[in-house]
Design an enzyme around this catalytic site. Structure first.
Site, PDB file in Angstrom:
ATOM      1  N   PHE A   1      43.374  51.280  -8.554  1.00  0.00           N
ATOM      2  CA  PHE A   1      43.734  51.216  -7.132  1.00  0.00           C
ATOM      3  C   PHE A   1      44.490  49.947  -6.779  1.00  0.00           C
ATOM      4  CE2 PHE A   1      39.390  49.397  -6.935  1.00  0.00           C
ATOM      5  CZ  PHE A   1      39.583  48.282  -6.147  1.00  0.00           C
TER       6      PHE A   1
ATOM      7  N   CYS B   1      38.915  53.065   4.424  1.00  0.00           N
ATOM      8  CA  CYS B   1      39.913  53.953   3.792  1.00  0.00           C
ATOM      9  C   CYS B   1      39.899  54.021   2.269  1.00  0.00           C
ATOM     10  CB  CYS B   1      41.316  53.460   4.114  1.00  0.00           C
ATOM     11  SG  CYS B   1      41.796  53.843   5.739  1.00  0.00           S
TER      12      CYS B   1
END
Lengths: 315, 315
Positions: B269, B146
């Site tokens: 992230f 992902c």
């Protein structure tokens, strides 16, 4: 000082029956199976272990090839060996990166050539007591990771497994302390012994778990409970155990001899000595190292992989 | 202070096209796919992420079930979900044990339900640029993990991928710094970007590697070189990079804004803010977090798993 009542049993003594079995099976094969060992670190201990694997292989009738490779080229080398029909077994001298990338590399070895039994498939089968790879035909036997398997064979040799009990129940009533809960050895070992009926105390740093036969019979899976560490420290538990197994990878660590009851079976699988010599005055049976049994299991696994391949090819 | 020349782009903006795509594909399916999330820790952040996954699922037309389970019962729960035909996708909120046992659990999820793409099979395919699961037929597409996949989609959205270049070469000429080399995100991300033609500098603590397109075309595999850290520190490299991506899981860590050149594409992230707000004055495009794109990719993967299952069942 009087002679201790206990005995020290060397791994070479225990390994003998397995090296003989392996030697005669290799002869019957009609060809020399080839094991490839990948060395991607500069660790002199790994280098020594590699040269020792090589000598054992050659003396028992196998071909051994040591391949030194840069760690960043290791995965490619493994993939090549997976695809090379001349190679029957593959092993890697870990640590390579010394972090989680090593777990990735461990899975990169094809299960069909994984002599150390490190693939997820084999650990999964161990934890769930699955003995075959091809249910419901059940012709191809699963592989057990070398070191836990070696420990079972040692406990069988020492008589800790009781042959008068039913198979799968032969450690019933035994309390066993395992000081190490690595994913490679300690945790699977605790599960194996619990699956055979033992109550296993599994110690990690500041953390103690109890592994017992699970009551989920469908899963054939052990049960794990967390214990209070202060109340269930390794030292406290050791005194109530029939067997104490250590695998602490530290030069300085010594398990306190005084916490071991007289007559206990004591086994060390660390490459460091986890006991002082006075353990010989306490232990009933003391196995100071297990490497020679482990390598016999590795070659036994190699023969099983060849057998499984034959079965697949005969279909 | 004048308005900065650059722009901040929110993940929700980037995710929009994918959530729309997912919503329309779910409608076309004719049933509500079910995702099961296993929560086995008390981490409030994981709890929040779980509740957020649930809301997103329900709003896009999926069924979501959150299962809270004791960590020692998690493997059994995963095996049950693997076998349950009503369950289309499975995810686990890691960390559970916070050690290598988590890597074992990661592999316990069936690849056929592994929406996060954490199985060895999928990472292996990523590293080797293998796009399909069923060569040579090539009908079932492989799953990408992902978060690395989300990053590719973000870089496409931002125009870092250049559509005028051939497919598989669209990052040619780009220098990208990735500060994180975890097995879950950083290392696979570096490989993905290198496989698309970029020169990737992959930073771990005190260690820098360069990932480039490998010259082993048969393997379709990136090449990794170790760099001297003093000469190639993240700060020194950042100034020469077109893109700087950070994922340092630490509250205190801030990447020094002064080492970033004006106009650089900057993406974080980590769930921690790896940049101070003055990054907005430096970055050309700044993406402060990526979670919403990641979850869109997770649901996209779920649809792909369902598609793959259909293809297998039609055989």
């Amino acid at each position: 000082m009087s002679q201790p009542a206990g005995r020290t049993i060397l791994a070479s003594t225990i390994a003998k029956q397995y090296t003989e079995e392996v030697t005669s099976k290799v002869k019957a094969l009609g060809f020399k199976p080839k094991l490839v060992g990948f060395l991607a670190n500069d660790d002199p201990a790994a280098q020594m272990y590699a040269s020792w694997t090589g000598k054992t292989c050659e003396s028992l009738g196998f071909t051994y090839e040591l391949v030194k490779v840069n760690k960043n080229d290791l995965e490619t080398a493994i993939v090549d060996a997976n695809q090379n029909d001349d190679v029957n077994g593959i092993m890697v001298y870990f640590p390579v990166f010394g972090d989680k990338q090593d777990q990735y590399l461990q899975q990169a070895i094809s299960p069909e050539k994984d002599v150390e039994g490190l693939n997820f498939l084999y650990y999964h089968n161990l934890y769930h007591n699955v003995r075959f790879l091809d249910a419901p035909t059940n012709e191809q036997k699963s592989i057990l990771p070398c070191t836990p398997l070696a420990m079972v064979k040692i406990l069988e040799y020492l008589g800790v497994y009781n042959k008068h009990l039913h198979y799968g129940n032969r450690l019933y009533g035994k309390n066993i302390l395992v000081v190490n809960r690595s994913e490679i050895v300690g945790r699977p070992l605790a599960a194996l012994l619990a699956n055979d009926g033992a109550t296993v105390y599994s110690a990690d740093i500041n953390n103690m778990q109890k592994f017992t036969r699970g009551d989920d019979l469908l899963m054939h899976r052990h049960k794990v409970e967390e214990l209070d560490y202060a109340e269930y420290s390794p030292e406290k538990i050791a005194s109530q155990c029939d067997v104490v197994i250590t695998g602490v990878p530290s030069e300085g660590f010594k398990f306190p001899t005084t916490s071991i009851s007289n007559g206990t079976v004591v086994i060390n699988f660390s490459s460091n000595k986890n006991f002082n010599d006075d353990i010989k005055e306490r232990a009933g049976l003391y196995v100071p190292s297990i490497g020679k049994v482990t390598i016999a299991m590795l070659l036994r696994n190699l023969l099983r992989l060849i057998e499984n391949k034959k079965i697949r090819q005969s279909k």
